[in-house]
Scaffold this active site. Structure first.
Site, mmCIF file in Angstrom:
data_model
loop_
_atom_site.group_PDB
_atom_site.id
_atom_site.type_symbol
_atom_site.label_atom_id
_atom_site.label_comp_id
_atom_site.label_asym_id
_atom_site.label_seq_id
_atom_site.Cartn_x
_atom_site.Cartn_y
_atom_site.Cartn_z
ATOM 1 N N GLY A 7 64.531 14.093 0.304
ATOM 2 C CA GLY A 7 64.497 13.148 -0.406
ATOM 3 C C GLY A 7 65.013 11.753 -0.040
ATOM 4 N N GLY A 9 64.205 8.503 -0.534
ATOM 5 C CA GLY A 9 63.874 7.499 -1.294
ATOM 6 C C GLY A 9 64.961 6.483 -1.363
ATOM 7 C CG LEU A 11 71.626 8.081 -3.771
ATOM 8 C CD1 LEU A 11 72.392 6.781 -4.063
ATOM 9 C CD2 LEU A 11 71.666 9.125 -4.663
ATOM 10 N N GLY A 12 68.567 8.503 -1.124
ATOM 11 C CA GLY A 12 68.754 9.112 0.176
ATOM 12 C C GLY A 12 68.629 8.441 1.375
ATOM 13 C CE LYS A 73 63.997 8.496 -9.508
ATOM 14 N NZ LYS A 73 62.710 7.732 -9.507
ATOM 15 C CE LYS A 177 76.427 8.343 -12.188
ATOM 16 N NZ LYS A 177 74.954 8.885 -11.462
ATOM 17 C CG ASN A 185 70.065 6.141 -16.852
ATOM 18 O OD1 ASN A 185 71.250 5.861 -16.908
ATOM 19 N ND2 ASN A 185 69.623 6.641 -15.729
ATOM 20 C CG ASN A 244 73.305 -2.249 -10.487
ATOM 21 O OD1 ASN A 244 73.445 -3.440 -10.187
ATOM 22 N ND2 ASN A 244 73.548 -1.205 -10.054
HETATM 23 N N1 LIG Z 1 68.789 4.872 -6.914
HETATM 24 C C1 LIG Z 1 69.852 4.921 -7.284
HETATM 25 O O1 LIG Z 1 70.653 3.917 -7.315
HETATM 26 C C2 LIG Z 1 70.548 6.077 -7.772
HETATM 27 C C3 LIG Z 1 69.893 7.136 -7.928
HETATM 28 N N2 LIG Z 1 70.554 8.230 -8.425
HETATM 29 C C4 LIG Z 1 69.868 9.596 -8.399
HETATM 30 O O2 LIG Z 1 69.362 10.025 -7.245
HETATM 31 C C5 LIG Z 1 68.168 10.669 -7.385
HETATM 32 C C6 LIG Z 1 67.242 9.982 -6.486
HETATM 33 O O3 LIG Z 1 66.889 8.677 -6.970
HETATM 34 P P1 LIG Z 1 66.173 7.568 -6.241
HETATM 35 O O4 LIG Z 1 66.547 7.748 -4.483
HETATM 36 O O5 LIG Z 1 66.097 6.342 -6.969
HETATM 37 O O6 LIG Z 1 64.475 8.030 -6.350
HETATM 38 P P2 LIG Z 1 63.206 7.965 -5.203
HETATM 39 O O7 LIG Z 1 62.236 8.302 -5.919
HETATM 40 O O8 LIG Z 1 63.546 6.452 -4.784
HETATM 41 O O9 LIG Z 1 63.632 8.995 -3.994
HETATM 42 C C7 LIG Z 1 63.286 10.346 -4.345
HETATM 43 C C8 LIG Z 1 62.526 10.482 -2.869
HETATM 44 O O10 LIG Z 1 62.252 11.786 -2.569
HETATM 45 C C9 LIG Z 1 60.727 11.884 -2.149
HETATM 46 N N3 LIG Z 1 60.338 13.395 -2.177
HETATM 47 C C10 LIG Z 1 60.112 14.187 -3.419
HETATM 48 N N4 LIG Z 1 59.860 15.486 -3.109
HETATM 49 C C11 LIG Z 1 59.610 15.391 -1.797
HETATM 50 C C12 LIG Z 1 59.427 16.297 -0.688
HETATM 51 N N5 LIG Z 1 59.020 17.533 -1.142
HETATM 52 N N6 LIG Z 1 59.139 16.160 0.379
HETATM 53 C C13 LIG Z 1 59.627 14.689 0.946
HETATM 54 N N7 LIG Z 1 59.935 13.832 -0.110
HETATM 55 C C14 LIG Z 1 60.088 14.122 -1.272
HETATM 56 C C15 LIG Z 1 60.091 11.193 -3.199
HETATM 57 O O11 LIG Z 1 58.679 10.647 -2.796
HETATM 58 P P3 LIG Z 1 57.612 10.778 -3.957
HETATM 59 O O12 LIG Z 1 58.000 9.780 -4.985
HETATM 60 O O13 LIG Z 1 56.324 10.281 -3.119
HETATM 61 O O14 LIG Z 1 57.208 12.071 -4.533
HETATM 62 C C16 LIG Z 1 60.786 9.874 -2.930
HETATM 63 O O15 LIG Z 1 60.564 8.998 -1.959
HETATM 64 C C17 LIG Z 1 67.850 10.807 -8.779
HETATM 65 O O16 LIG Z 1 68.074 11.942 -9.365
HETATM 66 C C18 LIG Z 1 68.721 9.290 -9.459
HETATM 67 O O17 LIG Z 1 68.671 9.596 -10.631
HETATM 68 C C19 LIG Z 1 72.030 8.384 -8.544
HETATM 69 C C20 LIG Z 1 72.651 7.148 -8.623
HETATM 70 C C21 LIG Z 1 72.052 5.864 -8.036
HETATM 71 C C1 LIG Z 2 75.331 4.607 -13.552
HETATM 72 C C2 LIG Z 2 73.717 4.332 -13.525
HETATM 73 C C3 LIG Z 2 73.274 4.056 -14.896
HETATM 74 C C4 LIG Z 2 73.682 2.853 -12.782
HETATM 75 O O1 LIG Z 2 72.807 1.978 -13.414
HETATM 76 C C5 LIG Z 2 72.956 5.243 -12.886
HETATM 77 O O2 LIG Z 2 73.245 6.223 -12.430
HETATM 78 C C6 LIG Z 2 71.110 5.165 -12.950
HETATM 79 O O3 LIG Z 2 70.966 3.878 -13.056
HETATM 80 O O4 LIG Z 2 70.839 6.122 -12.945
#
Ligand SMILES: NC(=O)C1=CN([C@@H]2O[C@H](COP(=O)(O)OP(=O)(O)OC[C@H]3O[C@@H](n4cnc5c(N)ncnc54)[C@H](OP(=O)(O)O)[C@@H]3O)[C@@H](O)[C@H]2O)C=CC1
Ligand SMILES: CC(C)(CO)C(=O)C(=O)O
Length: 303
Positions: A7, A9, A11-12, A73, A177, A185, A244
């Protein structure tokens, strides 16, 4: 350590990119982001600054690694679990929001560790992720207790200069969390405000009610999280991430499906199962669902 990030995106890519300086990392994501990384590397900007060259692929088949991080996600968790089950990974650790480890464990068994992340990340362009806030990563066993394997994962993260610790009380950490996300959110997404707007009334009132409800459900589930603990954690995060936009606010602004079912929806479902009233979470969930439904973002089987 060979690490797969499932994943890639926001965070990853941030966490995987940071780890790539020290470990053999493969990002599993989508084009054009993956294609750009393969061509020019991954640029990290904002609170962290690097240009790294991890492996990157759009093919989730046949993944082999010591550790797989799950950063899709919440609504894509089952698909991620299925793909990882077809591969050969020794350990799996979720960094997602929401109580997703149960879904992972159903398919991947006791290879699954729990994790939380408070780093902020935004995908700017293909091949470029911005760290919008430094934070901390906690990893540990789902059912609590010390863990050599969690310590190994935390050490691997710290070797890459990520702030990470193994937590012997991950059940409480995950619920804390969840209380923070349940409070911040949906309110910020619906009101269209940054997290800092919840530092005082009126926003703080709704956010703190949702957090308290979540703590009551946690206690009904056997987790020692007081109302005050939940509200204090919420207020600390509001203060630390005041500028943020929450991930749900970002999803709403982008017109994307949200994680409401894994956050406020999960609190309502578990509250119902434990005869704990969760009216604020219920209202927040219904309002976000209404927003999603108006944009045809709801899954086909959703009511
Ligand atoms: N961003 C942040 O600051 C934070 C995020 N989080 C948590 O981390 C998680 C990820 O968040 P975030 O990074 O923002 O989300 P994103 O949507 O940016 O990242 C997820 C990525 O995974 C991809 N993906 C999903 N399924 C597949 C698959 N089968 N094969 C390949 N790629 C895939 C998505 O592509 P597609 O959209 O095309 O399916 C997307 O690019 C969430 O649960 C979020 O709540 C926690 C703390 C902070
Ligand atoms: C802790 C918080 C609320 C920081 O924005 C978060 O994890 C999110 O946005 O999903």
């Amino acid at each position: 350590m060979d690490i797969v990030v499932f994943g890639a995106g926001a965070l990853g890519s941030l966490v995987g990119g940071a780890l790539a300086g020290k470990h053999a990392v493969t990002l599993v994501g989508r084009d054009p982001h993956v294609a750009r990384i393969r061509e020019d590397g991954l640029r990290i900007s904002g609170e962290l600054d690097a240009l790294v060259h991890p492996e990157a692929t759009t093919d989730p088949a046949g993944l082999v690694a010591d550790l797989a991080l799950v950063t899709v996600k919440a609504y894509d968790t089952a698909e991620a679990a299925e793909a990882l089950a077809d591969g050969d990974v020794d350990l799996v650790c979720s960094l997602q929001n929401g109580l997703t480890e149960g879904t992972l464990r159903e398919r991947l068994g006791d290879r699954v560790l729990a994790g939380t992340a408070t780093y902020g990340a935004e995908l700017v362009d293909p091949g470029h992720v911005r760290c919008t806030g430094l934070g901390r990563i906690h990893v540990g066993e789902l059912d609590d207790g010390g863990s050599d394997r969690a310590e190994r994962v935390a050490a691997a993260f710290r070797a890459a200069e990520l702030d990470c610790e193994a937590d012997p009380a991950m059940a409480r950490r995950r619920w804390e969390k969840l209380a923070v996300n349940a409070g911040i959110n949906a309110v910020t997404a619906l009101a269209g405000v940054e997290n800092g707007a919840l530092a005082g009334p009126p926003g703080a009132r709704t956010a703190e009610r949702a957090a308290r409800e979540t703590a009551r459900v946690a206690r009904a589930e056997g987790v020692d999280l007081t109302d005050d603990d939940a509200v204090t954690a919420l207020r600390d995060v509001v203060d630390e991430t005041a500028a943020n936009r929450s991930s749900m606010y970002q999803d709403v602004r982008a017109g994307r499906r949200t994680e409401v079912e894994a956050i406020n929806g999960a609190v309502v479902d578990l509250g119902r199962a434990n005869a704990v009233a969760t009216p604020t979470n219920g209202t927040l969930a219904e309002l976000v669902r209404t927003w999603e439904a108006a944009r045809d973002l709801r899954p086909p089987d959703a009511d």
